[in-house]
Design a protein around this motif. Structure first.
Motif, PDB file in Angstrom:
ATOM      1  N   THR A  21      -1.964  -4.323  14.862  1.00 31.34           N
ATOM      2  CA  THR A  21      -1.057  -4.187  13.724  1.00 31.34           C
ATOM      3  C   THR A  21      -1.010  -5.501  12.960  1.00 31.34           C
ATOM      4  N   ALA A  22      -0.987  -5.403  11.629  1.00 30.42           N
ATOM      5  CA  ALA A  22      -0.996  -6.614  10.793  1.00 30.42           C
ATOM      6  C   ALA A  22      -0.074  -6.452   9.599  1.00 30.42           C
ATOM      7  N   ILE A  23       0.365  -7.583   9.104  1.00 31.37           N
ATOM      8  CA  ILE A  23       1.094  -7.647   7.830  1.00 31.37           C
ATOM      9  C   ILE A  23       0.228  -8.429   6.857  1.00 31.37           C
ATOM     10  N   THR A 139      -5.818  -1.731  13.047  1.00 27.93           N
ATOM     11  CA  THR A 139      -5.812  -0.325  12.651  1.00 27.93           C
ATOM     12  C   THR A 139      -4.564   0.078  11.874  1.00 27.93           C
ATOM     13  N   ARG A 140      -3.597  -0.834  11.759  1.00 31.13           N
ATOM     14  CA  ARG A 140      -2.369  -0.551  11.018  1.00 31.13           C
ATOM     15  C   ARG A 140      -2.012  -1.784  10.194  1.00 31.13           C
ATOM     16  N   VAL A 141      -1.759  -1.572   8.907  1.00 34.02           N
ATOM     17  CA  VAL A 141      -1.472  -2.709   8.024  1.00 34.02           C
ATOM     18  C   VAL A 141      -0.236  -2.422   7.184  1.00 34.02           C
ATOM     19  N   LEU A 142       0.728  -3.331   7.250  1.00 33.97           N
ATOM     20  CA  LEU A 142       1.905  -3.272   6.390  1.00 33.97           C
ATOM     21  C   LEU A 142       1.652  -4.159   5.184  1.00 33.97           C
ATOM     22  N   ILE A 143       1.678  -3.572   3.999  1.00 34.68           N
ATOM     23  CA  ILE A 143       1.469  -4.340   2.767  1.00 34.68           C
ATOM     24  C   ILE A 143       2.830  -4.846   2.293  1.00 34.68           C
ATOM     25  N   LEU A 144       2.973  -6.167   2.266  1.00 40.29           N
ATOM     26  CA  LEU A 144       4.236  -6.811   1.903  1.00 40.29           C
ATOM     27  C   LEU A 144       4.040  -7.667   0.646  1.00 40.29           C
ATOM     28  N   PRO A 145       4.377  -7.142  -0.531  1.00 36.12           N
ATOM     29  CA  PRO A 145       4.272  -7.954  -1.751  1.00 36.12           C
ATOM     30  C   PRO A 145       5.292  -9.089  -1.728  1.00 36.12           C
ATOM     31  N   ALA A 146       4.933 -10.197  -2.317  1.00 34.87           N
ATOM     32  CA  ALA A 146       5.837 -11.349  -2.381  1.00 34.87           C
ATOM     33  C   ALA A 146       6.851 -11.201  -3.513  1.00 34.87           C
ATOM     34  N   TYR A 147       6.937 -10.009  -4.087  1.00 35.68           N
ATOM     35  CA  TYR A 147       7.852  -9.752  -5.203  1.00 35.68           C
ATOM     36  C   TYR A 147       9.053  -8.950  -4.711  1.00 35.68           C
ATOM     37  N   ILE A 336       9.749  -6.128  10.638  1.00 35.43           N
ATOM     38  CA  ILE A 336      10.029  -5.347  11.851  1.00 35.43           C
ATOM     39  C   ILE A 336      10.595  -3.977  11.483  1.00 35.43           C
ATOM     40  N   ARG A 337      11.489  -3.971  10.521  1.00 31.99           N
ATOM     41  CA  ARG A 337      12.112  -2.709  10.108  1.00 31.99           C
ATOM     42  C   ARG A 337      11.075  -1.732   9.547  1.00 31.99           C
ATOM     43  N   TRP A 342       5.466   1.508  15.122  1.00 34.47           N
ATOM     44  CA  TRP A 342       4.102   1.007  15.339  1.00 34.47           C
ATOM     45  C   TRP A 342       4.078   0.143  16.593  1.00 34.47           C
ATOM     46  N   PRO A 343       2.976   0.173  17.344  1.00 36.24           N
ATOM     47  CA  PRO A 343       2.863  -0.700  18.523  1.00 36.24           C
ATOM     48  C   PRO A 343       2.671  -2.155  18.103  1.00 36.24           C
TER      49      PRO A 343
END
Length: 367
Positions: A21-23, A139-147, A336-337, A342-343
Motif C-alpha cells: 500500500t502506498a500514498i 497494489t494499492r495507491v491513495l492519491i493525496l493532492p497537496a491542495y 489512515i482514515r 486496506w492492509p
C-alpha cells in the motif's frame, strides 16, 4: 492498443514488496532550475492543460506559443531565482520532506505504507512515480493532492494524470482519491496553531489576511466548489482563533491574464488597507501546504513591498504548514482514515523473526 509491459511476475510466488500500500502526495509542480529554458518547458506543460485554461484550444495555442512562451519564461526565471534554495525549488523541497516525514509518522503508528511525492507538471511526474510503485510491488495507491480545497484546475488535473497513466496499464492497482480536506479538523487546527505561534512570538497585527490562490471567476458559476471551500477554511480558522469577522479578510492572489478572477485580489486589498490607515498586517496562505514561489516571492516580497509603499508599517508573512509536527500528524490521520480497510500492517515474517529473537534473548538471559 498496446499496454506497458508488466513487471516480472512468477505465478504462485509470495509478494516481495515491503509494503503493498502506498500514498502518492501530488503537488502542482516546479521547473527543474530557475532558467528561461527550464521555465519554458514547465510553463508549456502547465499552460497546455485544458483544466488550467478553458478557452478554445486553437486560440489558446496561438496565444501560448506566439506570446506567453516567448516573453514569460525569462521574467518567471528571475522570480524563481529569488527564492531558489541550495536543494532546489522550495515547493519541491517541502513536498519531498513532507512525503518522507509522513512515512515516518505512519510507521510510528504501525502502518507500513510507502509514501512518494510527484508533480503534476515537471519532475518527478505522476506517471513515473506510479511506474516505480508498480515495479516495487505496490497494489494499492491513495492519491493525496497537496491542495486542501478542491478545484477542477488543480485536484481534477491530478486525477486526470492518474487516469491517463492507468489507460496504458494492463493490471491497474487499486486506487483511492482524496478530493479535499478544506474543513478537516486536523488541518484547521494545524493552521490555527501556526498563526497562534506567530502571534506568541511577534505579537498580533491589526488585520489577518488569508490569501488563497485565485482561479477565474467563471469557474464558480460553472460549479467549481473552490471559492466556497476557501471561505469555509477561513471561517473555521477564524473560529478556532476566536477572531471576529472585522479582524480578518479573505483574498485571492496569482491572477493571470485579463479575465476576471475571484475577488478581492490580495495585493490591491493590502494597498487599500494601508491607504485607509491599517498599519500592520499578518498574511497567511492557507491553500498552500508548503512554501513556494507564490508565497515567498509574490506575498512575502511583492505584496510586502506594495503594502509598505502604500503607507503600511508592519507586514508579517506567516509561513506555510511545511514540516509542522501538528500538520504532519493531521496528514497521517487523513491518510489512515482514507486507507481504512486496506492492509497496512508491517509484514508478518519480519515481525515473527523479531519475536523469535526476543524470545531467544529472554531465554538466554534467564539461564
Amino acid at each position: 492498443m498496446s499496454f506497458a509491459p508488466e513487471p516480472t511476475f512468477t505465478h504462485g510466488a509470495p509478494p516481495q514488496a515491503l509494503a503493498t500500500t502506498a500514498i502518492l502526495l501530488c503537488n502542482l509542480g516546479t521547473p527543474d532550475e530557475p532558467t528561461a529554458p527550464a521555465l519554458r518547458r514547465y510553463l508549456g506543460e502547465f499552460l497546455s492543460d485544458a483544466r488550467v485554461v478553458e478557452i478554445p484550444r486553437a486560440v489558446w495555442w496561438l496565444i501560448l506559443h506566439g506570446i506567453i512562451l516567448r516573453t514569460r519564461p525569462k521574467k518567471s526565471a528571475a522570480k524563481y531565482a529569488s527564492v531558489w534554495l541550495p536543494e532546489g525549488s522550495p515547493l519541491k523541497v517541502w513536498t519531498e520532506k513532507q512525503a518522507l516525514m509522513l512515512r515516518g509518522y505512519l510507521g510510528k503508528r504501525g502502518h507500513a505504507v510507502e509514501v512518494r511525492y510527484a508533480m503534476r507538471y515537471g519532475n518527478p511526474s505522476i506517471a513515473s512515480q506510479l511506474d516505480q510503485l508498480k515495479a516495487d510491488g505496490v497494489t494499492r495507491v491513495l492519491i493525496l493532492p497537496a491542495y486542501p480545497q478542491y478545484s477542477g484546475t488543480t485536484t481534477a488535473s491530478v486525477f486526470d494524470a492518474v487516469y491517463a497513466w492507468a489507460a496504458r496499464i494492463r493490471r491497474i492497482p487499486e486506487f483511492r482519491f482524496i478530493n479535499h480536506y478544506h474543513d478537516d479538523p486536523g488541518y484547521i487546527a494545524a493552521l490555527a496553531d501556526k498563526i497562534r505561534r506567530h502571534w506568541q512570538q511577534s505579537g498580533q497585527a491589526e488585520q489577518l489576511v488569508m490569501s488563497f490562490h485565485g482561479v477565474p471567476e467563471r469557474t464558480l458559476q460553472l460549479g467549481d466548489p473552490y471559492h466556497c471551500e476557501c471561505q469555509k477554511t477561513a471561517r473555521l480558522v477564524a473560529e478556532k482563533l476566536a477572531l471576529p469577522k472585522d479582524r480578518y479578510k479573505v483574498t485571492f492572489q496569482s491572477r493571470f491574464g485579463k479575465a476576471k478572477w475571484l475577488e478581492p485580489y490580495t495585493e490591491p486589498t493590502l494597498v487599500q488597507m494601508a491607504r485607509s490607515g491599517v498599519k500592520s498586517v499578518d498574511v497567511v496562505c492557507p491553500g498552500f501546504t508548503g512554501d513556494c514561489l507564490e508565497t515567498l516571492e509574490e506575498i512575502s516580497m511583492e505584496a510586502r513591498h506594495a503594502f509598505l509603499q502604500a503607507g503600511g508599517k508592519t507586514f508579517n508573512y506567516i509561513e506555510c504548514l511545511n514540516d509542522s509536527p501538528q500538520w504532519l500528524a493531521a496528514l497521517s490521520e487523513l491518510g489512515i482514515r482514507h486507507m481504512g480497510g486496506w492492509p497496512t500492517a508491517a509484514p508478518a515474517e519480519p515481525q515473527a523473526l523479531n519475536d523469535s529473537r526476543a524470545r531467544a534473548l529472554a531465554l538466554g538471559a534467564s539461564q
